[in-house]
Motif scaffolding. Structure first.
Motif, PDB file in Angstrom:
ATOM      1  N   ALA A 348       2.176   4.990  -4.946  1.00 19.47           N
ATOM      2  CA  ALA A 348       1.076   4.623  -4.050  1.00 19.47           C
ATOM      3  C   ALA A 348      -0.169   4.232  -4.843  1.00 19.47           C
ATOM      4  N   GLU A 349      -0.442   4.929  -5.931  1.00 20.20           N
ATOM      5  CA  GLU A 349      -1.636   4.648  -6.721  1.00 20.20           C
ATOM      6  C   GLU A 349      -1.468   3.426  -7.618  1.00 20.20           C
ATOM      7  N   GLU A 350      -0.291   3.295  -8.253  1.00 18.99           N
ATOM      8  CA  GLU A 350      -0.091   2.225  -9.231  1.00 18.99           C
ATOM      9  C   GLU A 350       0.512   0.966  -8.609  1.00 18.99           C
ATOM     10  N   GLY A 351       1.163   1.119  -7.458  1.00 13.68           N
ATOM     11  CA  GLY A 351       1.775  -0.034  -6.808  1.00 13.68           C
ATOM     12  C   GLY A 351       2.978  -0.582  -7.546  1.00 13.68           C
ATOM     13  N   LYS A 352       3.645   0.255  -8.333  1.00 12.28           N
ATOM     14  CA  LYS A 352       4.795  -0.182  -9.125  1.00 12.28           C
ATOM     15  C   LYS A 352       6.044   0.618  -8.754  1.00 12.28           C
ATOM     16  N   VAL A 353       7.199  -0.030  -8.938  1.00 17.98           N
ATOM     17  CA  VAL A 353       8.481   0.621  -8.658  1.00 17.98           C
ATOM     18  C   VAL A 353       8.763   1.687  -9.719  1.00 17.98           C
ATOM     19  N   ILE A 354       9.292   2.821  -9.293  1.00 18.66           N
ATOM     20  CA  ILE A 354       9.719   3.870 -10.218  1.00 18.66           C
ATOM     21  C   ILE A 354      11.204   4.135  -9.978  1.00 18.66           C
ATOM     22  N   ASN A 355      11.993   4.015 -11.027  1.00 14.93           N
ATOM     23  CA  ASN A 355      13.441   4.238 -10.948  1.00 14.93           C
ATOM     24  C   ASN A 355      13.807   5.247 -12.030  1.00 14.93           C
ATOM     25  N   LEU A 381      14.532   6.520  -6.612  1.00 13.62           N
ATOM     26  CA  LEU A 381      14.041   5.150  -6.553  1.00 13.62           C
ATOM     27  C   LEU A 381      12.916   5.119  -5.522  1.00 13.62           C
ATOM     28  N   ALA A 382      11.709   4.794  -5.972  1.00 10.30           N
ATOM     29  CA  ALA A 382      10.548   4.739  -5.090  1.00 10.30           C
ATOM     30  C   ALA A 382       9.878   3.376  -5.232  1.00 10.30           C
ATOM     31  N   LEU A 383       9.562   2.738  -4.095  1.00 14.92           N
ATOM     32  CA  LEU A 383       9.000   1.393  -4.104  1.00 14.92           C
ATOM     33  C   LEU A 383       7.763   1.336  -3.215  1.00 14.92           C
ATOM     34  N   PRO A 384       6.779   0.518  -3.579  1.00 13.65           N
ATOM     35  CA  PRO A 384       5.579   0.388  -2.745  1.00 13.65           C
ATOM     36  C   PRO A 384       5.840  -0.484  -1.526  1.00 13.65           C
ATOM     37  N   LEU A 385       5.221  -0.112  -0.415  1.00 10.00           N
ATOM     38  CA  LEU A 385       5.256  -0.895   0.816  1.00 10.00           C
ATOM     39  C   LEU A 385       3.893  -1.576   0.962  1.00 10.00           C
ATOM     40  N   ARG A 386       3.874  -2.895   1.064  1.00  7.22           N
ATOM     41  CA  ARG A 386       2.617  -3.649   1.084  1.00  7.22           C
ATOM     42  C   ARG A 386       2.423  -4.346   2.427  1.00  7.22           C
TER      43      ARG A 386
END
Length: 473
Positions: A348-355, A381-386
Protein backbone atom coordinates in the motif's frame (compact mmCIF):
# COMPACT_ATOMS: atom_id res chain seq x y z
CA UNK A 1 66.19 -53.81 -11.46
CA UNK A 2 65.96 -53.88 -15.31
CA UNK A 3 66.74 -57.65 -15.37
CA UNK A 4 63.92 -58.31 -12.89
CA UNK A 5 61.50 -56.23 -14.98
CA UNK A 6 62.45 -58.07 -18.16
CA UNK A 7 62.09 -61.42 -16.44
CA UNK A 8 58.69 -60.37 -15.11
CA UNK A 9 57.60 -59.29 -18.59
CA UNK A 10 58.70 -62.56 -20.10
CA UNK A 11 56.80 -64.45 -17.43
CA UNK A 12 53.67 -62.45 -18.22
CA UNK A 13 53.96 -63.07 -21.99
CA UNK A 14 54.42 -66.78 -21.38
CA UNK A 15 51.48 -66.95 -18.98
CA UNK A 16 49.21 -65.22 -21.51
CA UNK A 17 50.56 -67.30 -24.41
CA UNK A 18 51.06 -63.95 -26.10
CA UNK A 19 53.39 -65.30 -28.78
CA UNK A 20 50.62 -67.53 -30.02
CA UNK A 21 48.30 -64.53 -30.16
CA UNK A 22 50.85 -62.66 -32.30
CA UNK A 23 51.32 -65.69 -34.52
CA UNK A 24 47.56 -65.98 -34.98
CA UNK A 25 47.18 -62.26 -35.86
CA UNK A 26 50.12 -62.53 -38.27
CA UNK A 27 48.63 -65.56 -40.00
CA UNK A 28 45.25 -63.88 -40.29
CA UNK A 29 46.87 -60.75 -41.78
CA UNK A 30 48.89 -62.78 -44.31
CA UNK A 31 45.80 -64.63 -45.45
CA UNK A 32 43.68 -61.46 -45.71
CA UNK A 33 46.23 -58.75 -46.66
CA UNK A 34 44.04 -55.93 -45.12
CA UNK A 35 44.39 -52.34 -46.31
CA UNK A 36 43.99 -51.14 -42.73
CA UNK A 37 45.73 -53.57 -40.34
CA UNK A 38 44.39 -51.83 -37.20
CA UNK A 39 40.78 -51.98 -38.36
CA UNK A 40 41.35 -55.62 -39.37
CA UNK A 41 42.73 -56.56 -35.95
CA UNK A 42 39.81 -54.81 -34.27
CA UNK A 43 37.34 -56.78 -36.40
CA UNK A 44 38.76 -60.24 -35.74
CA UNK A 45 39.32 -59.48 -32.05
CA UNK A 46 35.67 -58.35 -31.75
CA UNK A 47 34.59 -61.61 -33.37
CA UNK A 48 36.44 -63.68 -30.79
CA UNK A 49 35.15 -61.56 -27.90
CA UNK A 50 31.57 -61.96 -29.13
CA UNK A 51 31.99 -65.76 -29.09
CA UNK A 52 32.74 -65.78 -25.38
CA UNK A 53 29.97 -66.79 -23.03
CA UNK A 54 28.68 -64.19 -20.57
CA UNK A 55 31.28 -63.44 -17.87
CA UNK A 56 33.99 -65.65 -19.43
CA UNK A 57 37.58 -64.42 -19.00
CA UNK A 58 40.56 -64.79 -21.34
CA UNK A 59 42.11 -68.27 -21.44
CA UNK A 60 45.72 -68.59 -22.74
CA UNK A 61 44.79 -71.87 -24.37
CA UNK A 62 42.44 -69.96 -26.67
CA UNK A 63 45.39 -68.45 -28.54
CA UNK A 64 46.57 -71.85 -29.74
CA UNK A 65 43.00 -72.76 -30.68
CA UNK A 66 42.80 -69.58 -32.79
CA UNK A 67 46.01 -70.59 -34.66
CA UNK A 68 44.81 -74.11 -35.32
CA UNK A 69 41.45 -72.86 -36.59
CA UNK A 70 43.18 -70.31 -38.85
CA UNK A 71 45.53 -72.91 -40.39
CA UNK A 72 42.72 -75.41 -40.82
CA UNK A 73 40.59 -72.86 -42.70
CA UNK A 74 43.60 -71.91 -44.84
CA UNK A 75 44.29 -75.56 -45.75
CA UNK A 76 40.66 -76.10 -46.65
CA UNK A 77 40.80 -73.17 -49.05
CA UNK A 78 43.99 -74.37 -50.88
CA UNK A 79 43.72 -75.06 -54.61
CA UNK A 80 44.62 -78.30 -56.40
CA UNK A 81 48.31 -77.32 -56.36
CA UNK A 82 48.30 -76.73 -52.60
CA UNK A 83 48.55 -72.99 -52.90
CA UNK A 84 46.71 -70.98 -50.25
CA UNK A 85 44.07 -68.56 -51.47
CA UNK A 86 43.68 -65.09 -50.03
CA UNK A 87 40.51 -64.44 -48.04
CA UNK A 88 38.00 -61.70 -48.90
CA UNK A 89 38.72 -58.27 -47.41
CA UNK A 90 37.64 -58.34 -43.76
CA UNK A 91 38.31 -54.81 -42.47
CA UNK A 92 34.57 -54.22 -42.02
CA UNK A 93 33.43 -57.84 -42.07
CA UNK A 94 30.87 -58.79 -39.42
CA UNK A 95 30.48 -62.40 -38.40
CA UNK A 96 27.36 -64.16 -37.27
CA UNK A 97 28.04 -63.22 -33.65
CA UNK A 98 28.59 -59.63 -34.72
CA UNK A 99 25.35 -59.75 -36.64
CA UNK A 100 23.58 -60.91 -33.48
CA UNK A 101 24.97 -57.95 -31.57
CA UNK A 102 23.94 -55.59 -34.34
CA UNK A 103 20.49 -57.15 -34.43
CA UNK A 104 20.12 -56.67 -30.69
CA UNK A 105 21.12 -53.04 -31.00
CA UNK A 106 18.69 -52.53 -33.87
CA UNK A 107 15.90 -54.13 -31.84
CA UNK A 108 16.72 -51.85 -28.92
CA UNK A 109 16.71 -48.83 -31.19
CA UNK A 110 13.31 -49.87 -32.49
CA UNK A 111 12.00 -50.09 -28.92
CA UNK A 112 13.34 -46.62 -28.20
CA UNK A 113 11.68 -45.17 -31.28
CA UNK A 114 8.38 -46.79 -30.30
CA UNK A 115 8.76 -45.43 -26.77
CA UNK A 116 9.37 -41.93 -28.14
CA UNK A 117 6.17 -42.15 -30.17
CA UNK A 118 4.16 -43.14 -27.11
CA UNK A 119 5.74 -40.47 -24.90
CA UNK A 120 5.40 -37.59 -27.35
CA UNK A 121 1.71 -38.36 -27.96
CA UNK A 122 0.93 -37.32 -24.37
CA UNK A 123 0.22 -33.61 -23.95
CA UNK A 124 -0.86 -33.86 -20.34
CA UNK A 125 2.20 -33.57 -18.05
CA UNK A 126 1.04 -36.37 -15.75
CA UNK A 127 0.28 -38.74 -18.63
CA UNK A 128 3.59 -37.88 -20.31
CA UNK A 129 5.46 -38.59 -17.08
CA UNK A 130 3.61 -41.85 -16.55
CA UNK A 131 4.46 -42.98 -20.09
CA UNK A 132 8.15 -42.17 -19.56
CA UNK A 133 8.27 -44.29 -16.41
CA UNK A 134 6.50 -47.27 -17.96
CA UNK A 135 8.69 -47.24 -21.07
CA UNK A 136 11.84 -46.98 -18.94
CA UNK A 137 10.89 -50.08 -16.93
CA UNK A 138 10.06 -51.94 -20.13
CA UNK A 139 13.20 -51.09 -22.12
CA UNK A 140 15.73 -51.35 -19.27
CA UNK A 141 14.07 -54.44 -17.83
CA UNK A 142 14.11 -53.02 -14.29
CA UNK A 143 11.69 -53.49 -11.40
CA UNK A 144 10.97 -49.83 -10.78
CA UNK A 145 11.61 -46.39 -12.20
CA UNK A 146 11.06 -42.91 -10.79
CA UNK A 147 11.00 -39.39 -12.16
CA UNK A 148 11.77 -36.42 -9.93
CA UNK A 149 10.95 -32.86 -10.99
CA UNK A 150 13.16 -30.02 -9.82
CA UNK A 151 11.64 -27.30 -7.63
CA UNK A 152 14.38 -24.72 -8.07
CA UNK A 153 12.76 -22.22 -5.72
CA UNK A 154 12.78 -24.64 -2.79
CA UNK A 155 15.91 -26.56 -3.82
CA UNK A 156 14.21 -29.94 -3.70
CA UNK A 157 13.29 -32.77 -6.06
CA UNK A 158 9.62 -33.76 -5.97
CA UNK A 159 8.67 -37.26 -7.01
CA UNK A 160 6.28 -36.65 -9.90
CA UNK A 161 5.24 -40.23 -10.52
CA UNK A 162 6.83 -43.61 -9.92
CA UNK A 163 6.23 -47.24 -10.73
CA UNK A 164 5.38 -48.76 -7.36
CA UNK A 165 6.47 -45.79 -5.22
CA UNK A 166 4.80 -43.16 -3.04
CA UNK A 167 5.23 -39.39 -3.05
CA UNK A 168 8.51 -38.16 -1.58
CA UNK A 169 10.79 -35.11 -1.78
CA UNK A 170 14.59 -35.12 -1.88
CA UNK A 171 16.79 -32.10 -1.04
CA UNK A 172 19.28 -31.10 -3.75
CA UNK A 173 22.68 -32.60 -2.97
CA UNK A 174 21.27 -35.31 -0.69
CA UNK A 175 20.94 -38.97 -1.61
CA UNK A 176 21.64 -40.45 -5.04
CA UNK A 177 18.98 -38.41 -6.88
CA UNK A 178 19.94 -35.20 -5.09
CA UNK A 179 23.62 -35.62 -5.96
CA UNK A 180 22.81 -36.26 -9.64
CA UNK A 181 20.65 -33.11 -9.68
CA UNK A 182 23.44 -30.97 -8.21
CA UNK A 183 26.33 -32.48 -10.20
CA UNK A 184 24.54 -33.19 -13.48
CA UNK A 185 26.44 -36.49 -13.76
CA UNK A 186 25.13 -40.03 -14.15
CA UNK A 187 25.46 -42.47 -11.24
CA UNK A 188 25.43 -46.27 -11.70
CA UNK A 189 25.51 -48.37 -8.53
CA UNK A 190 25.55 -52.17 -8.59
CA UNK A 191 25.13 -52.50 -4.80
CA UNK A 192 23.05 -49.70 -3.30
CA UNK A 193 23.72 -50.58 0.35
CA UNK A 194 27.47 -50.43 -0.24
CA UNK A 195 27.23 -46.80 -1.33
CA UNK A 196 27.44 -44.23 1.52
CA UNK A 197 25.14 -41.80 -0.31
CA UNK A 198 22.27 -44.27 -0.53
CA UNK A 199 19.40 -43.51 1.87
CA UNK A 200 17.82 -46.78 2.99
CA UNK A 201 15.04 -45.04 4.94
CA UNK A 202 12.53 -45.45 2.10
CA UNK A 203 13.29 -49.18 1.87
CA UNK A 204 12.71 -49.50 5.60
CA UNK A 205 9.35 -47.73 5.36
CA UNK A 206 8.02 -49.72 2.40
CA UNK A 207 9.70 -53.08 2.81
CA UNK A 208 11.24 -52.80 -0.65
CA UNK A 209 14.89 -53.83 -1.14
CA UNK A 210 16.91 -51.70 -3.53
CA UNK A 211 19.83 -53.56 -5.09
CA UNK A 212 21.05 -51.63 -8.13
CA UNK A 213 20.47 -47.98 -9.13
CA UNK A 214 20.94 -46.11 -12.38
CA UNK A 215 20.27 -42.38 -12.03
CA UNK A 216 20.63 -39.71 -14.74
CA UNK A 217 19.81 -35.97 -14.97
CA UNK A 218 16.85 -34.78 -17.04
CA UNK A 219 17.47 -31.60 -19.06
CA UNK A 220 15.12 -29.36 -21.00
CA UNK A 221 15.66 -28.05 -24.52
CA UNK A 222 18.00 -25.35 -23.18
CA UNK A 223 20.23 -27.89 -21.45
CA UNK A 224 19.12 -26.91 -17.95
CA UNK A 225 18.50 -29.64 -15.38
CA UNK A 226 14.76 -29.89 -14.69
CA UNK A 227 14.66 -33.26 -12.97
CA UNK A 228 16.20 -36.69 -12.40
CA UNK A 229 15.30 -40.15 -13.70
CA UNK A 230 16.10 -43.22 -11.65
CA UNK A 231 15.86 -46.94 -12.49
CA UNK A 232 15.98 -49.56 -9.73
CA UNK A 233 16.95 -53.23 -9.68
CA UNK A 234 18.08 -54.38 -13.11
CA UNK A 235 16.64 -57.81 -13.98
CA UNK A 236 18.44 -60.40 -16.11
CA UNK A 237 22.05 -59.20 -15.81
CA UNK A 238 23.73 -62.33 -14.49
CA UNK A 239 27.20 -60.81 -14.60
CA UNK A 240 26.97 -58.47 -11.61
CA UNK A 241 23.27 -57.75 -11.16
CA UNK A 242 23.74 -54.08 -12.01
CA UNK A 243 23.04 -51.85 -14.98
CA UNK A 244 25.33 -52.14 -18.00
CA UNK A 245 27.09 -49.55 -20.15
CA UNK A 246 24.36 -50.04 -22.73
CA UNK A 247 21.74 -49.35 -20.04
CA UNK A 248 23.51 -46.08 -19.25
CA UNK A 249 23.37 -45.09 -22.90
CA UNK A 250 19.69 -46.00 -23.20
CA UNK A 251 18.77 -44.23 -19.95
CA UNK A 252 20.56 -41.07 -21.08
CA UNK A 253 18.60 -41.11 -24.35
CA UNK A 254 15.33 -41.67 -22.48
CA UNK A 255 16.11 -38.81 -20.08
CA UNK A 256 16.79 -36.46 -22.99
CA UNK A 257 13.46 -37.42 -24.55
CA UNK A 258 11.76 -37.06 -21.17
CA UNK A 259 13.05 -33.51 -20.79
CA UNK A 260 11.70 -32.47 -24.18
CA UNK A 261 8.38 -34.29 -23.69
CA UNK A 262 7.81 -32.76 -20.27
CA UNK A 263 8.63 -29.28 -21.54
CA UNK A 264 6.22 -29.66 -24.46
CA UNK A 265 3.49 -31.01 -22.19
CA UNK A 266 4.03 -28.20 -19.69
CA UNK A 267 3.94 -25.58 -22.46
CA UNK A 268 0.66 -27.05 -23.69
CA UNK A 269 -0.78 -27.03 -20.17
CA UNK A 270 0.38 -23.45 -19.60
CA UNK A 271 -1.25 -22.30 -22.84
CA UNK A 272 -4.56 -23.93 -21.89
CA UNK A 273 -4.41 -22.47 -18.39
CA UNK A 274 -3.65 -19.00 -19.74
CA UNK A 275 -6.64 -19.19 -22.05
CA UNK A 276 -8.85 -20.40 -19.21
CA UNK A 277 -7.59 -17.66 -16.87
CA UNK A 278 -8.38 -14.92 -19.37
CA UNK A 279 -11.93 -16.25 -19.68
CA UNK A 280 -12.32 -16.44 -15.90
CA UNK A 281 -10.98 -12.90 -15.44
CA UNK A 282 -13.58 -11.60 -17.87
CA UNK A 283 -16.29 -13.48 -15.96
CA UNK A 284 -15.15 -11.91 -12.68
CA UNK A 285 -15.19 -8.45 -14.24
CA UNK A 286 -18.74 -9.05 -15.50
CA UNK A 287 -19.80 -10.13 -12.02
CA UNK A 288 -18.30 -6.94 -10.56
CA UNK A 289 -20.43 -4.82 -12.89
CA UNK A 290 -23.61 -6.34 -11.47
CA UNK A 291 -25.32 -4.76 -8.49
CA UNK A 292 -23.66 -6.71 -5.70
CA UNK A 293 -23.80 -5.92 -2.01
CA UNK A 294 -20.69 -5.24 0.02
CA UNK A 295 -20.23 -8.78 1.31
CA UNK A 296 -21.10 -10.36 -2.03
CA UNK A 297 -18.63 -8.19 -3.92
CA UNK A 298 -15.70 -9.00 -1.64
CA UNK A 299 -16.62 -12.68 -1.53
CA UNK A 300 -16.93 -12.87 -5.33
CA UNK A 301 -13.57 -11.25 -5.97
CA UNK A 302 -11.56 -13.10 -3.31
CA UNK A 303 -13.14 -16.52 -3.83
CA UNK A 304 -12.85 -16.53 -7.60
CA UNK A 305 -9.33 -15.09 -7.61
CA UNK A 306 -8.31 -17.75 -5.10
CA UNK A 307 -9.62 -20.43 -7.45
CA UNK A 308 -8.13 -18.75 -10.51
CA UNK A 309 -4.58 -18.64 -9.11
CA UNK A 310 -4.97 -21.86 -7.09
CA UNK A 311 -3.98 -20.36 -3.76
CA UNK A 312 -4.99 -21.32 -0.24
CA UNK A 313 -6.29 -17.89 0.79
CA UNK A 314 -7.12 -14.55 -0.80
CA UNK A 315 -7.94 -11.17 0.78
CA UNK A 316 -8.98 -7.84 -0.73
CA UNK A 317 -8.13 -4.78 1.38
CA UNK A 318 -9.29 -1.23 0.67
CA UNK A 319 -7.13 1.68 1.76
CA UNK A 320 -8.43 4.26 4.22
CA UNK A 321 -5.74 6.92 3.91
CA UNK A 322 -7.19 9.23 6.56
CA UNK A 323 -7.16 6.54 9.21
CA UNK A 324 -4.01 4.94 7.90
CA UNK A 325 -5.71 1.56 7.69
CA UNK A 326 -6.38 -1.28 5.29
CA UNK A 327 -9.83 -2.71 5.82
CA UNK A 328 -11.99 -5.52 4.53
CA UNK A 329 -15.12 -7.43 5.42
CA UNK A 330 -15.35 -11.10 6.32
CA UNK A 331 -19.03 -11.76 6.64
CA UNK A 332 -20.28 -9.06 8.98
CA UNK A 333 -16.87 -8.56 10.61
CA UNK A 334 -15.08 -5.32 9.78
CA UNK A 335 -11.34 -6.08 9.80
CA UNK A 336 -8.82 -3.26 9.93
CA UNK A 337 -5.03 -3.35 10.00
CA UNK A 338 -2.43 -0.54 9.97
CA UNK A 339 -1.53 0.45 6.42
CA UNK A 340 2.14 0.84 7.31
CA UNK A 341 2.68 -2.66 8.69
CA UNK A 342 3.07 -6.12 7.23
CA UNK A 343 3.35 -7.20 3.61
CA UNK A 344 0.05 -5.62 2.55
CA UNK A 345 1.06 -2.39 4.26
CA UNK A 346 4.34 -2.33 2.36
CA UNK A 347 2.46 -2.77 -0.93
CA UNK A 348 0.00 0.00 0.00
CA UNK A 349 2.82 2.42 0.82
CA UNK A 350 5.25 1.56 -1.99
CA UNK A 351 2.74 0.61 -4.68
CA UNK A 352 4.88 -2.34 -5.78
CA UNK A 353 4.20 -6.06 -6.14
CA UNK A 354 5.67 -8.32 -3.45
CA UNK A 355 6.18 -12.01 -4.25
CA UNK A 356 7.73 -14.06 -1.43
CA UNK A 357 8.99 -17.63 -1.68
CA UNK A 358 9.23 -17.89 2.11
CA UNK A 359 7.28 -15.38 4.19
CA UNK A 360 9.34 -16.03 7.33
CA UNK A 361 12.50 -14.84 5.60
CA UNK A 362 11.03 -11.33 5.17
CA UNK A 363 11.22 -9.06 8.25
CA UNK A 364 8.05 -7.25 7.19
CA UNK A 365 5.96 -10.38 7.67
CA UNK A 366 4.04 -10.50 10.94
CA UNK A 367 4.36 -14.02 12.37
CA UNK A 368 1.86 -13.31 15.17
CA UNK A 369 -1.13 -13.92 12.88
CA UNK A 370 0.11 -17.42 12.07
CA UNK A 371 0.72 -18.13 15.74
CA UNK A 372 -2.77 -16.97 16.73
CA UNK A 373 -4.52 -18.92 13.98
CA UNK A 374 -2.28 -21.99 13.93
CA UNK A 375 -1.64 -21.34 10.25
CA UNK A 376 1.64 -21.68 8.34
CA UNK A 377 2.23 -19.02 5.70
CA UNK A 378 4.79 -20.09 3.12
CA UNK A 379 4.36 -18.09 -0.08
CA UNK A 380 2.78 -14.63 -0.47
CA UNK A 381 1.76 -12.62 -3.51
CA UNK A 382 0.50 -9.09 -2.81
CA UNK A 383 -0.38 -6.54 -5.51
CA UNK A 384 -1.54 -2.90 -5.40
CA UNK A 385 -5.07 -2.00 -6.47
CA UNK A 386 -5.17 1.37 -8.28
CA UNK A 387 -8.00 3.70 -9.13
CA UNK A 388 -8.65 5.89 -12.16
CA UNK A 389 -5.88 8.31 -11.21
CA UNK A 390 -3.44 5.42 -10.62
CA UNK A 391 -3.41 6.07 -6.89
CA UNK A 392 -3.27 3.01 -4.66
CA UNK A 393 -6.76 2.37 -3.30
CA UNK A 394 -6.25 -1.13 -1.96
CA UNK A 395 -4.24 -4.37 -1.89
CA UNK A 396 -4.96 -7.89 -3.14
CA UNK A 397 -3.10 -10.55 -1.15
CA UNK A 398 -2.85 -14.30 -1.82
CA UNK A 399 -1.28 -16.90 0.47
CA UNK A 400 0.27 -20.29 -0.23
CA UNK A 401 0.20 -21.32 -3.88
CA UNK A 402 -1.07 -24.90 -3.92
CA UNK A 403 1.39 -26.36 -6.45
CA UNK A 404 4.58 -24.46 -5.63
CA UNK A 405 5.27 -20.71 -5.82
CA UNK A 406 3.51 -17.73 -7.33
CA UNK A 407 4.89 -17.21 -10.82
CA UNK A 408 5.42 -14.25 -13.12
CA UNK A 409 2.38 -15.50 -15.06
CA UNK A 410 0.29 -15.16 -11.87
CA UNK A 411 1.57 -11.61 -11.43
CA UNK A 412 0.77 -10.76 -15.04
CA UNK A 413 -2.79 -12.11 -15.07
CA UNK A 414 -3.61 -10.46 -11.72
CA UNK A 415 -2.04 -7.23 -12.88
CA UNK A 416 -4.36 -7.19 -15.88
CA UNK A 417 -7.35 -8.01 -13.67
CA UNK A 418 -6.57 -5.30 -11.11
CA UNK A 419 -6.07 -2.67 -13.81
CA UNK A 420 -9.68 -3.35 -14.84
CA UNK A 421 -11.06 -4.00 -11.36
CA UNK A 422 -9.54 -0.91 -9.71
CA UNK A 423 -11.77 1.72 -11.38
CA UNK A 424 -14.80 -0.56 -11.00
CA UNK A 425 -14.22 -1.01 -7.26
CA UNK A 426 -13.52 2.68 -6.87
CA UNK A 427 -17.06 3.43 -8.10
CA UNK A 428 -18.70 0.54 -6.28
CA UNK A 429 -20.96 0.92 -3.28
CA UNK A 430 -18.28 -0.76 -1.20
CA UNK A 431 -15.63 1.83 -1.93
CA UNK A 432 -18.11 4.70 -1.85
CA UNK A 433 -19.26 3.54 1.56
CA UNK A 434 -15.71 3.60 2.82
CA UNK A 435 -15.16 7.05 1.32
CA UNK A 436 -18.46 8.28 2.73
CA UNK A 437 -17.50 7.11 6.20
CA UNK A 438 -14.16 8.83 5.82
CA UNK A 439 -15.77 12.08 4.61
CA UNK A 440 -18.23 11.98 7.51
CA UNK A 441 -15.38 11.58 9.95
CA UNK A 442 -13.57 14.50 8.34
CA UNK A 443 -16.67 16.70 8.52
CA UNK A 444 -17.29 15.71 12.11
CA UNK A 445 -13.73 16.64 12.91
CA UNK A 446 -14.15 20.08 11.34
CA UNK A 447 -17.44 20.71 13.21
CA UNK A 448 -15.90 19.75 16.51
CA UNK A 449 -12.93 21.92 15.79
CA UNK A 450 -14.92 25.11 14.87
CA UNK A 451 -18.12 24.70 16.95
CA UNK A 452 -18.72 27.60 19.45
CA UNK A 453 -17.82 26.90 23.04
CA UNK A 454 -20.62 25.81 25.33
CA UNK A 455 -21.29 27.30 28.79
CA UNK A 456 -23.40 26.01 31.70
CA UNK A 457 -26.43 28.20 32.73
CA UNK A 458 -27.33 27.37 36.34
CA UNK A 459 -30.80 28.86 36.00
CA UNK A 460 -31.76 26.88 32.97
CA UNK A 461 -29.80 23.88 34.19
CA UNK A 462 -28.56 23.39 30.65
CA UNK A 463 -25.63 24.03 28.37
CA UNK A 464 -25.86 27.12 26.24
CA UNK A 465 -23.88 27.88 23.18
CA UNK A 466 -21.63 30.86 23.52
CA UNK A 467 -21.27 33.51 20.90
CA UNK A 468 -18.72 33.07 18.20
CA UNK A 469 -16.15 35.80 18.53
CA UNK A 470 -14.71 35.37 15.09
CA UNK A 471 -14.97 33.81 11.66
CA UNK A 472 -14.03 30.24 10.91
CA UNK A 473 -10.63 29.96 9.52
Amino acid sequence: MSTQTAEGGEEYLNSMNFRSLIEWLTAEALLSRPEDPLAFIRTIASEKLALRSSGENYNPEHAMAYIKQCYAEASASADENGRLCLRPKRDNLVTTSGENAANKRAALLEKLIQAFRIITMQLDPFEATNSIIKQTCKILNCERATLFKLDAARHVLNLSVAEGAAEISVPIGKGIAGIVASSGKLINIANAYADPNFDSQYDMQTGYHTRSILCVPVRNGNGNIVGVMQALNRVGNEKDGGFTDMDEEVMTILAAQAGIALQNAQNHKTALQAQKKVTEVLDIVKAMHSDLGINSLIFTVTHRIQTLIDSDRCSLYLLDKNKGELWTLQGEVDIRIPSNMGISGAVAEEGKVINLLNAYDDPRFNKEYDQKLGYKTQTILALPLRGKNHDVIGVLQLLNKTDGVFTSDDEEILGVFLSIAGPILENSSLFLKAKENTDENEMMGRKLQHKPAKAFDPEMNEIKEGEDDGEEE
